[in-house]
Design a protein around this motif. Structure first.
Motif, mmCIF file in Angstrom:
data_model
loop_
_atom_site.group_PDB
_atom_site.id
_atom_site.type_symbol
_atom_site.label_atom_id
_atom_site.label_comp_id
_atom_site.label_asym_id
_atom_site.label_seq_id
_atom_site.Cartn_x
_atom_site.Cartn_y
_atom_site.Cartn_z
ATOM 1 N N SER A 64 0.702 -1.218 -0.053
ATOM 2 C CA SER A 64 -0.172 0.059 -0.021
ATOM 3 C C SER A 64 0.724 1.099 0.085
ATOM 4 C CB SER A 64 -0.927 0.008 0.978
ATOM 5 O OG SER A 64 -0.174 -0.132 2.395
ATOM 6 N N GLN A 65 2.243 1.298 0.200
ATOM 7 C CA GLN A 65 3.033 2.548 0.235
ATOM 8 C C GLN A 65 3.359 2.984 -1.482
ATOM 9 O OE1 GLN A 65 4.003 -0.847 0.379
ATOM 10 N NE2 GLN A 65 6.466 -0.846 0.182
ATOM 11 N N LEU A 66 3.009 2.367 -2.081
ATOM 12 C CA LEU A 66 3.136 2.582 -3.700
ATOM 13 C C LEU A 66 2.349 3.950 -3.795
ATOM 14 C CD1 LEU A 66 3.011 -0.948 -5.488
ATOM 15 C CD2 LEU A 66 5.015 0.171 -4.481
ATOM 16 N N SER A 67 2.915 4.688 -4.900
ATOM 17 C CA SER A 67 2.320 5.808 -5.240
ATOM 18 C C SER A 67 1.576 5.726 -6.471
ATOM 19 C CB SER A 67 3.451 7.194 -5.347
ATOM 20 O OG SER A 67 4.136 7.436 -4.201
ATOM 21 N N MET A 68 0.250 6.341 -6.551
ATOM 22 C CA MET A 68 -0.529 6.187 -7.741
ATOM 23 C C MET A 68 -0.632 7.149 -8.648
ATOM 24 S SD MET A 68 -4.430 4.722 -8.152
ATOM 25 C CE MET A 68 -5.007 6.392 -7.373
ATOM 26 N N VAL A 69 -0.361 7.126 -9.851
ATOM 27 C CA VAL A 69 -0.457 8.195 -10.925
ATOM 28 C C VAL A 69 -1.748 7.941 -11.817
ATOM 29 C CG1 VAL A 69 0.768 9.632 -12.622
ATOM 30 C CG2 VAL A 69 1.900 8.729 -10.835
ATOM 31 N N LEU A 70 -2.759 8.541 -11.945
ATOM 32 C CA LEU A 70 -3.633 8.325 -13.049
ATOM 33 C C LEU A 70 -3.354 8.746 -14.369
ATOM 34 C CD1 LEU A 70 -6.919 9.422 -10.938
ATOM 35 C CD2 LEU A 70 -6.032 7.114 -11.408
ATOM 36 N N ASP A 71 -3.386 7.698 -15.308
ATOM 37 C CA ASP A 71 -3.248 7.907 -16.712
ATOM 38 C C ASP A 71 -4.480 8.305 -17.222
ATOM 39 O OD1 ASP A 71 -2.821 7.786 -19.048
ATOM 40 O OD2 ASP A 71 -2.020 5.833 -19.525
ATOM 41 N N GLN A 72 -4.772 9.719 -17.651
ATOM 42 C CA GLN A 72 -5.788 10.124 -17.904
ATOM 43 C C GLN A 72 -5.774 10.498 -19.679
ATOM 44 O OE1 GLN A 72 -7.290 13.263 -15.881
ATOM 45 N NE2 GLN A 72 -6.845 12.421 -14.103
ATOM 46 N N GLN A 73 -4.915 10.123 -20.213
ATOM 47 C CA GLN A 73 -4.656 10.474 -21.822
ATOM 48 C C GLN A 73 -4.712 9.079 -22.468
ATOM 49 O OE1 GLN A 73 -1.489 13.249 -22.896
ATOM 50 N NE2 GLN A 73 -1.268 13.713 -20.794
ATOM 51 N N PHE A 74 -4.589 8.071 -21.886
ATOM 52 C CA PHE A 74 -4.402 6.684 -22.814
ATOM 53 C C PHE A 74 -3.700 6.840 -24.287
ATOM 54 C CE2 PHE A 74 -8.637 7.209 -20.419
ATOM 55 C CZ PHE A 74 -8.068 6.490 -19.407
ATOM 56 N N ASP A 75 -2.574 7.362 -24.087
ATOM 57 C CA ASP A 75 -2.041 7.829 -25.487
ATOM 58 C C ASP A 75 -0.747 6.824 -25.594
ATOM 59 O OD1 ASP A 75 -1.910 8.790 -28.023
ATOM 60 O OD2 ASP A 75 -0.932 10.725 -27.284
ATOM 61 N N GLY A 76 -0.527 5.844 -25.000
ATOM 62 C CA GLY A 76 0.569 5.006 -25.155
ATOM 63 C C GLY A 76 1.578 4.893 -23.985
ATOM 64 N N SER A 165 6.442 7.464 -30.182
ATOM 65 C CA SER A 165 7.018 5.895 -30.380
ATOM 66 C C SER A 165 8.471 6.112 -29.402
ATOM 67 C CB SER A 165 7.509 5.727 -31.855
ATOM 68 O OG SER A 165 8.298 4.358 -31.960
ATOM 69 N N PHE A 166 8.462 5.253 -28.640
ATOM 70 C CA PHE A 166 9.832 5.017 -28.065
ATOM 71 C C PHE A 166 10.918 4.805 -28.752
ATOM 72 C CE2 PHE A 166 8.019 4.071 -23.576
ATOM 73 C CZ PHE A 166 8.897 4.803 -22.752
ATOM 74 N N GLN A 167 10.660 3.769 -29.799
ATOM 75 C CA GLN A 167 11.829 3.618 -30.652
ATOM 76 C C GLN A 167 12.304 4.586 -31.420
ATOM 77 O OE1 GLN A 167 13.449 0.895 -30.453
ATOM 78 N NE2 GLN A 167 11.963 -0.409 -28.977
ATOM 79 N N LYS A 168 11.407 5.723 -31.852
ATOM 80 C CA LYS A 168 11.901 6.646 -32.693
ATOM 81 C C LYS A 168 12.469 7.704 -31.619
ATOM 82 C CE LYS A 168 8.379 6.055 -36.363
ATOM 83 N NZ LYS A 168 7.290 6.854 -36.937
ATOM 84 N N TRP A 169 12.109 7.671 -30.613
ATOM 85 C CA TRP A 169 12.705 8.781 -29.593
ATOM 86 C C TRP A 169 14.129 8.428 -29.328
ATOM 87 C CZ3 TRP A 169 12.829 8.326 -23.944
ATOM 88 C CH2 TRP A 169 13.498 9.334 -23.341
ATOM 89 N N LEU A 170 14.354 7.067 -28.992
ATOM 90 C CA LEU A 170 15.673 6.452 -28.629
ATOM 91 C C LEU A 170 16.612 6.545 -29.879
ATOM 92 C CD1 LEU A 170 14.393 3.610 -26.406
ATOM 93 C CD2 LEU A 170 15.506 5.624 -25.569
#
Length: 199
Positions: A64-76, A165-170
């Motif tokens: 329960s000590q984990l921090s939560m971040v809500l993903d509200q964009q659903f964009d990958g 894209s992760f691959q394009k960025w990297l």
């Protein structure tokens, strides 16, 4: 090294047909299993998730000590990573980024990789494994490795130009390769067949 972990669990799981984070192995969800392994590297773990309900179902009570971040964009995944970064209040040295569907993660190996971070070139923005894809191209594995805190500057510019894209960025960044990776550790559950193969 000051390290924080971000675990991505906000994907659509379209190929699986159900939420991957909630799938169970030996009574524990994939998300909970991943977070438990992540805690071997850092006490600070942020989970990017689509809903409070999903988080409560998928995480074991003793985590329960984990921090939560809500993903509200659903964009990958790249946007999910960015949202996780924005939730971290103070700068750190490195971020360990993990997908929630890595059932073969090994905490001791993650710890060993973390011990190598101080030896990397200062110009390297990430420390990642690579794999051969179905087209025989060597690709980075972006969801099981480390990112320097300063990568945000490059990531923000890439995303502001529409990049997702992760691959394009990297491909346009200096990335140090994690070598001698046992590639079963990078196995992820994308389909029901994948999941049954590990059960």
């Amino acid at each position: 090294m000051n390290i924080i972990v971000i675990v991505l669990s906000g994907g659509k799981s379209s190929r699986m047909g159900k939420d991957k984070a909630l799938l169970e192995i030996n009574g524990e969800t994939l998300l909970s299993k991943t977070c438990r392994t992540a805690l071997q590297v850092s006490e600070d773990v942020y989970v990017v998730t689509r809903s409070q309900e999903q988080y409560q179902k998928a995480i074991a009570p003793d985590l329960s000590q984990l921090s939560m971040v809500l993903d509200q964009q659903f964009d990958g995944a790249l946007v999910g990573f960015w949202q996780g970064l924005q939730a971290i209040a103070s700068p750190v040295d490195w971020i360990l980024l993990l997908a929630c569907d890595l059932p073969n993660l090994q905490g001791d190996l993650l710890q060993f990789w973390a011990s190598q971070l101080a030896n990397l070139p200062e110009t390297a923005i990430a420390y990642l494994p690579r794999y051969i894809d179905e087209h025989s191209r060597k690709q980075w594995e972006p969801l099981c490795g480390f990112y320097r805190w300063s990568c945000q500057d490059f990531l923000k510019e890439f995303m502001s130009n529409g990049g997702r894209s992760f691959q394009k960025w990297l491909s346009n960044q200096e990335v140090a390769e994690i070598v001698n990776v046992p590639f079963d550790m990078l196995f992820n559950c994308n389909t029901p067949e994948d999941f049954h193969s590990i059960k």
